[in-house]
Design a protein around this motif. Sequence first.
Motif, PDB file in Angstrom:
ATOM      1  N   PRO A   1       0.716  -1.414  -0.148  1.00  0.00           N
ATOM      2  CA  PRO A   1      -0.136   0.008   0.060  1.00  0.00           C
ATOM      3  C   PRO A   1       0.996   1.386   0.029  1.00  0.00           C
ATOM      4  O   PRO A   1       0.629   2.172  -0.879  1.00  0.00           O
ATOM      5  N   LEU A   2       1.897   1.278   1.024  1.00  0.00           N
ATOM      6  CA  LEU A   2       2.571   2.758   0.851  1.00  0.00           C
ATOM      7  C   LEU A   2       3.527   2.736  -0.175  1.00  0.00           C
ATOM      8  O   LEU A   2       3.511   3.737  -0.750  1.00  0.00           O
ATOM      9  N   GLY A   3       4.229   1.725  -0.623  1.00  0.00           N
ATOM     10  CA  GLY A   3       5.122   1.636  -1.599  1.00  0.00           C
ATOM     11  C   GLY A   3       4.586   1.995  -3.064  1.00  0.00           C
ATOM     12  O   GLY A   3       4.864   2.701  -3.835  1.00  0.00           O
ATOM     13  N   GLY A   4       3.374   1.550  -3.198  1.00  0.00           N
ATOM     14  CA  GLY A   4       2.699   1.421  -4.357  1.00  0.00           C
ATOM     15  C   GLY A   4       2.155   2.938  -4.452  1.00  0.00           C
ATOM     16  O   GLY A   4       2.156   3.639  -5.563  1.00  0.00           O
ATOM     17  N   LEU A   5       1.586   3.416  -3.337  1.00  0.00           N
ATOM     18  CA  LEU A   5       1.169   4.915  -3.316  1.00  0.00           C
ATOM     19  C   LEU A   5       2.496   5.840  -3.465  1.00  0.00           C
ATOM     20  O   LEU A   5       2.128   6.716  -4.341  1.00  0.00           O
ATOM     21  N   ALA A   6       3.429   5.662  -3.100  1.00  0.00           N
ATOM     22  CA  ALA A   6       4.501   6.443  -3.293  1.00  0.00           C
ATOM     23  C   ALA A   6       4.970   6.365  -4.571  1.00  0.00           C
ATOM     24  O   ALA A   6       5.265   7.528  -5.317  1.00  0.00           O
ATOM     25  N   GLY A   7       4.767   5.194  -5.164  1.00  0.00           N
ATOM     26  CA  GLY A   7       5.353   5.087  -6.675  1.00  0.00           C
ATOM     27  C   GLY A   7       4.434   5.727  -7.666  1.00  0.00           C
ATOM     28  O   GLY A   7       4.557   6.360  -8.593  1.00  0.00           O
ATOM     29  N   ALA A   8       2.854   5.690  -7.224  1.00  0.00           N
ATOM     30  CA  ALA A   8       1.981   6.319  -8.116  1.00  0.00           C
ATOM     31  C   ALA A   8       2.153   7.784  -8.145  1.00  0.00           C
ATOM     32  O   ALA A   8       2.061   8.521  -9.125  1.00  0.00           O
TER      33      ALA A   8
ATOM     34  N   LEU B   1      -1.571  -0.835  -7.676  1.00  0.00           N
ATOM     35  CA  LEU B   1      -0.547  -0.424  -6.798  1.00  0.00           C
ATOM     36  C   LEU B   1       0.788  -1.568  -7.127  1.00  0.00           C
ATOM     37  O   LEU B   1       2.061  -1.192  -6.993  1.00  0.00           O
ATOM     38  N   ALA B   2       0.612  -2.720  -7.416  1.00  0.00           N
ATOM     39  CA  ALA B   2       1.767  -3.513  -7.769  1.00  0.00           C
ATOM     40  C   ALA B   2       2.317  -3.184  -9.124  1.00  0.00           C
ATOM     41  O   ALA B   2       3.711  -3.453  -9.141  1.00  0.00           O
ATOM     42  N   LEU B   3       1.654  -2.836  -9.904  1.00  0.00           N
ATOM     43  CA  LEU B   3       1.992  -2.386 -11.208  1.00  0.00           C
ATOM     44  C   LEU B   3       2.947  -1.159 -11.318  1.00  0.00           C
ATOM     45  O   LEU B   3       3.991  -1.081 -11.646  1.00  0.00           O
ATOM     46  N   VAL B   4       2.486  -0.180 -10.264  1.00  0.00           N
ATOM     47  CA  VAL B   4       3.386   0.803 -10.211  1.00  0.00           C
ATOM     48  C   VAL B   4       4.617   0.840  -9.431  1.00  0.00           C
ATOM     49  O   VAL B   4       5.551   1.466  -9.588  1.00  0.00           O
ATOM     50  N   LEU B   5       4.440  -0.014  -8.439  1.00  0.00           N
ATOM     51  CA  LEU B   5       5.549  -0.411  -7.707  1.00  0.00           C
ATOM     52  C   LEU B   5       6.527  -1.230  -8.455  1.00  0.00           C
ATOM     53  O   LEU B   5       7.879  -0.860  -8.337  1.00  0.00           O
ATOM     54  N   ALA B   6       6.141  -2.084  -9.368  1.00  0.00           N
ATOM     55  CA  ALA B   6       7.196  -2.872 -10.220  1.00  0.00           C
ATOM     56  C   ALA B   6       7.859  -1.855 -10.911  1.00  0.00           C
ATOM     57  O   ALA B   6       8.972  -1.748 -11.408  1.00  0.00           O
ATOM     58  N   GLY B   7       6.910  -0.992 -11.566  1.00  0.00           N
ATOM     59  CA  GLY B   7       7.327   0.179 -12.531  1.00  0.00           C
ATOM     60  C   GLY B   7       8.314   1.101 -11.957  1.00  0.00           C
ATOM     61  O   GLY B   7       9.396   1.513 -12.423  1.00  0.00           O
ATOM     62  N   GLY B   8       8.123   1.505 -10.806  1.00  0.00           N
ATOM     63  CA  GLY B   8       9.004   2.356  -9.967  1.00  0.00           C
ATOM     64  C   GLY B   8      10.476   1.585  -9.852  1.00  0.00           C
ATOM     65  O   GLY B   8      11.530   2.333  -9.937  1.00  0.00           O
ATOM     66  N   THR B   9      10.421   0.165  -9.256  1.00  0.00           N
ATOM     67  CA  THR B   9      11.555  -0.597  -9.288  1.00  0.00           C
ATOM     68  C   THR B   9      12.443  -0.670 -10.644  1.00  0.00           C
ATOM     69  O   THR B   9      13.645  -0.492 -10.465  1.00  0.00           O
ATOM     70  N   ALA B  10      11.496  -0.703 -11.789  1.00  0.00           N
ATOM     71  CA  ALA B  10      12.294  -0.791 -13.102  1.00  0.00           C
ATOM     72  C   ALA B  10      13.054   0.459 -13.300  1.00  0.00           C
ATOM     73  O   ALA B  10      14.066   0.483 -13.967  1.00  0.00           O
ATOM     74  N   SER B  11      12.323   1.882 -13.074  1.00  0.00           N
ATOM     75  CA  SER B  11      13.073   2.884 -13.306  1.00  0.00           C
ATOM     76  C   SER B  11      14.237   3.266 -12.713  1.00  0.00           C
ATOM     77  O   SER B  11      15.181   3.638 -12.918  1.00  0.00           O
ATOM     78  N   VAL B  12      14.217   2.770 -11.223  1.00  0.00           N
ATOM     79  CA  VAL B  12      15.285   2.867 -10.284  1.00  0.00           C
ATOM     80  C   VAL B  12      16.384   1.827 -10.867  1.00  0.00           C
ATOM     81  O   VAL B  12      17.833   2.238 -10.810  1.00  0.00           O
TER      82      VAL B  12
ATOM     83  N   VAL C   1       9.704   8.202 -19.499  1.00  0.00           N
ATOM     84  CA  VAL C   1       8.890   7.448 -20.405  1.00  0.00           C
ATOM     85  C   VAL C   1       7.949   6.301 -19.509  1.00  0.00           C
ATOM     86  O   VAL C   1       6.864   6.083 -19.845  1.00  0.00           O
ATOM     87  N   THR C   2       8.674   5.982 -18.420  1.00  0.00           N
ATOM     88  CA  THR C   2       7.873   4.875 -17.542  1.00  0.00           C
ATOM     89  C   THR C   2       6.724   5.557 -17.047  1.00  0.00           C
ATOM     90  O   THR C   2       5.442   4.913 -17.051  1.00  0.00           O
ATOM     91  N   ALA C   3       6.821   6.703 -16.465  1.00  0.00           N
ATOM     92  CA  ALA C   3       5.625   7.225 -16.046  1.00  0.00           C
ATOM     93  C   ALA C   3       4.481   7.687 -17.000  1.00  0.00           C
ATOM     94  O   ALA C   3       3.052   7.517 -16.937  1.00  0.00           O
ATOM     95  N   ARG C   4       4.976   7.723 -18.324  1.00  0.00           N
ATOM     96  CA  ARG C   4       4.027   7.903 -19.363  1.00  0.00           C
ATOM     97  C   ARG C   4       3.312   6.609 -19.702  1.00  0.00           C
ATOM     98  O   ARG C   4       1.942   6.529 -19.929  1.00  0.00           O
ATOM     99  N   ALA C   5       3.959   5.396 -19.757  1.00  0.00           N
ATOM    100  CA  ALA C   5       3.706   4.221 -19.916  1.00  0.00           C
ATOM    101  C   ALA C   5       2.560   3.514 -19.130  1.00  0.00           C
ATOM    102  O   ALA C   5       1.498   2.913 -19.251  1.00  0.00           O
ATOM    103  N   LEU C   6       2.918   4.126 -17.796  1.00  0.00           N
ATOM    104  CA  LEU C   6       2.038   3.648 -16.476  1.00  0.00           C
ATOM    105  C   LEU C   6       1.154   4.590 -16.044  1.00  0.00           C
ATOM    106  O   LEU C   6       0.503   4.505 -14.987  1.00  0.00           O
ATOM    107  N   ALA C   7       0.749   5.650 -16.911  1.00  0.00           N
ATOM    108  CA  ALA C   7      -0.132   6.697 -16.548  1.00  0.00           C
ATOM    109  C   ALA C   7      -1.663   6.047 -16.204  1.00  0.00           C
ATOM    110  O   ALA C   7      -2.086   6.465 -15.030  1.00  0.00           O
ATOM    111  N   GLY C   8      -2.013   5.036 -16.806  1.00  0.00           N
ATOM    112  CA  GLY C   8      -3.582   4.505 -16.280  1.00  0.00           C
ATOM    113  C   GLY C   8      -3.468   3.921 -14.804  1.00  0.00           C
ATOM    114  O   GLY C   8      -4.248   3.975 -14.192  1.00  0.00           O
ATOM    115  N   PRO C   9      -2.389   2.939 -14.832  1.00  0.00           N
ATOM    116  CA  PRO C   9      -2.415   2.370 -13.249  1.00  0.00           C
ATOM    117  C   PRO C   9      -1.904   3.584 -12.226  1.00  0.00           C
ATOM    118  O   PRO C   9      -2.693   3.527 -11.195  1.00  0.00           O
TER     119      PRO C   9
END
Length: 548
Positions: A311-318, A367-378, A329-337
């Motif tokens: 919950p907290l990691g996914g919210l921060a990632g979003a 939450l899971a998708l944006v957390l995974a996307g944030g991890t990929a960006s890092v 680029v990742t932010a635009r790709a994950l705009a929907g989630p």
Amino acid sequence: MTSTLPAVTGPKVPAQRRPVPTTGPAGRTRPPSRLRSSRSDLLLCGVLLVAILVVQGWNIADYPTLSDDEGTYLAQAWAVQEGRGLAHYTYWYDHPPLGWIQLAVLTWIPAMISPESMTVGTMRGVMLLISGISAVLVYVLGRRLALPRWAAGLGMVIFGLSPLSVVLQREIFLDNLAVMWTLLAFTLAASPSRHLWHHFGAGIAAAVGVLTKETMLVVLPALFVTAWRHSHKDTRKFALTGAVTACALIGFSYPLFALLKGELFPGSGHVSLWDGVAYQMTRPGSGFVLDEGSGSWGVLQSWLYYDRILPLGGLAGALLLIATWRWSVTARALAGPALTVAILAALALRPDGYLPAMYIIQALPFLALVLAGGTASVAHAVLRRRRSATESRPLTWARYTLAGVLALAATAYVVPRWYDGARTAVTTEANAPYEAASTWMATEVADPAGTRVLVDDAMWLDLVHAGYRPGLGVIWFYKADLDPAVTDTMPNGWRDIDYVVASPTVRRDAKDLPNVRQAIEHSKPVAVFGTGEDRIEIRQVETAGGTR
């Protein structure tokens, strides 16, 4: 995600049929991934799916504690199977009936083979099918949103193996069904082929999701943003119009159903959709989620008790993705989630809104998708695949070392906490008191068919199978005060009740239900199962003339 197609030669191909290239976190354009044609994707997704189903399925009937909501939805599904209408009592438009109609279909074959298996604990097994489909859709959606294979797998793992997911996805909640349909809608909207029918299909799936649990209506803007980004500019108007039209036409079938039954507006002698919507909109709030002592604060703490990471990691990632949308680029790709998480979080933060415990189910996959996307960006920022000409090899190895250290640190933090949550879910027997109370009522009461007993819906079907009359013999305790079809058969009020199975839910809500409260006050316990607040008391009602 690029907004234009690459140049092509030769005969012109219809725009909506050409796969769109995707741009991953590394900024490189690559062909879109198709799960069915990629052995690596199929293998990874299959292995993760088995792991998720094993963890979620182990001990599924015994943990968590059976809930009244689960029993209600399953009893309504049983009523549909038995041809008793849309519910086991008067259907009053509390939720659209499509959700438990789906449950009726899912449980139909098991109920035909073994009718007595139509109980909450046993039928939780069908939720594994829903969880499995949703987990696969998370993986496919991640790949379609340009996540690398490992990041899509990470999103699938986070979604399926978080202790919060393990607990809530086991339960027979309409939210789990609605999430599956919503994920399907996003997956179709993000299709790399960009066929027009994919967008029509997204609209249809979204409408089914809303008619399964009406609260999914709030995520439709995020879905249409995804459809807009993944449609070709030449057919975008047609694609979006088709998605919106398909969603609206199917969605309007619900009020049309009420209109044809003469139950759209309030009137004497019938329920109405208007009253149902008014109740949902005006029900008492549970307080501000950040106000200690409020009901919403308690719900938030119950979520964080199982898992703080998702919950907290996914919210921060979003929030990070939304803030960096212009240049990431990742932010635009994950705009929907990311937008979905933001919408659901904003609604949860209403000053005096109503926050149910299952609300977070709707956010879990996003939450899971944006957390995974944030991890990929890092990971990309640390590794930077393209090394400049002046960069030395030791510096490159330093980056890989840093990435490894960060990965090990994250693993060391997450795994022990998730292990503890998963161990609780697969070893705890939380429903032994319910099973014991159900057995007592089935074996110790001399005349079940002639006995009237108040129960919560978690046990309602158990007693129906034990021989109690459905509806007026075994009574869902709310109906003893709130449903005229039941209260009219109780001219003496609480005195017409023989037993009360006082579960925690019954004891908690009895204060607002006069007949139930007085039945408890004028009864004595004849059997008690469990201890403390979770105990279940079987109480026999006593009248002025003695025990009934």
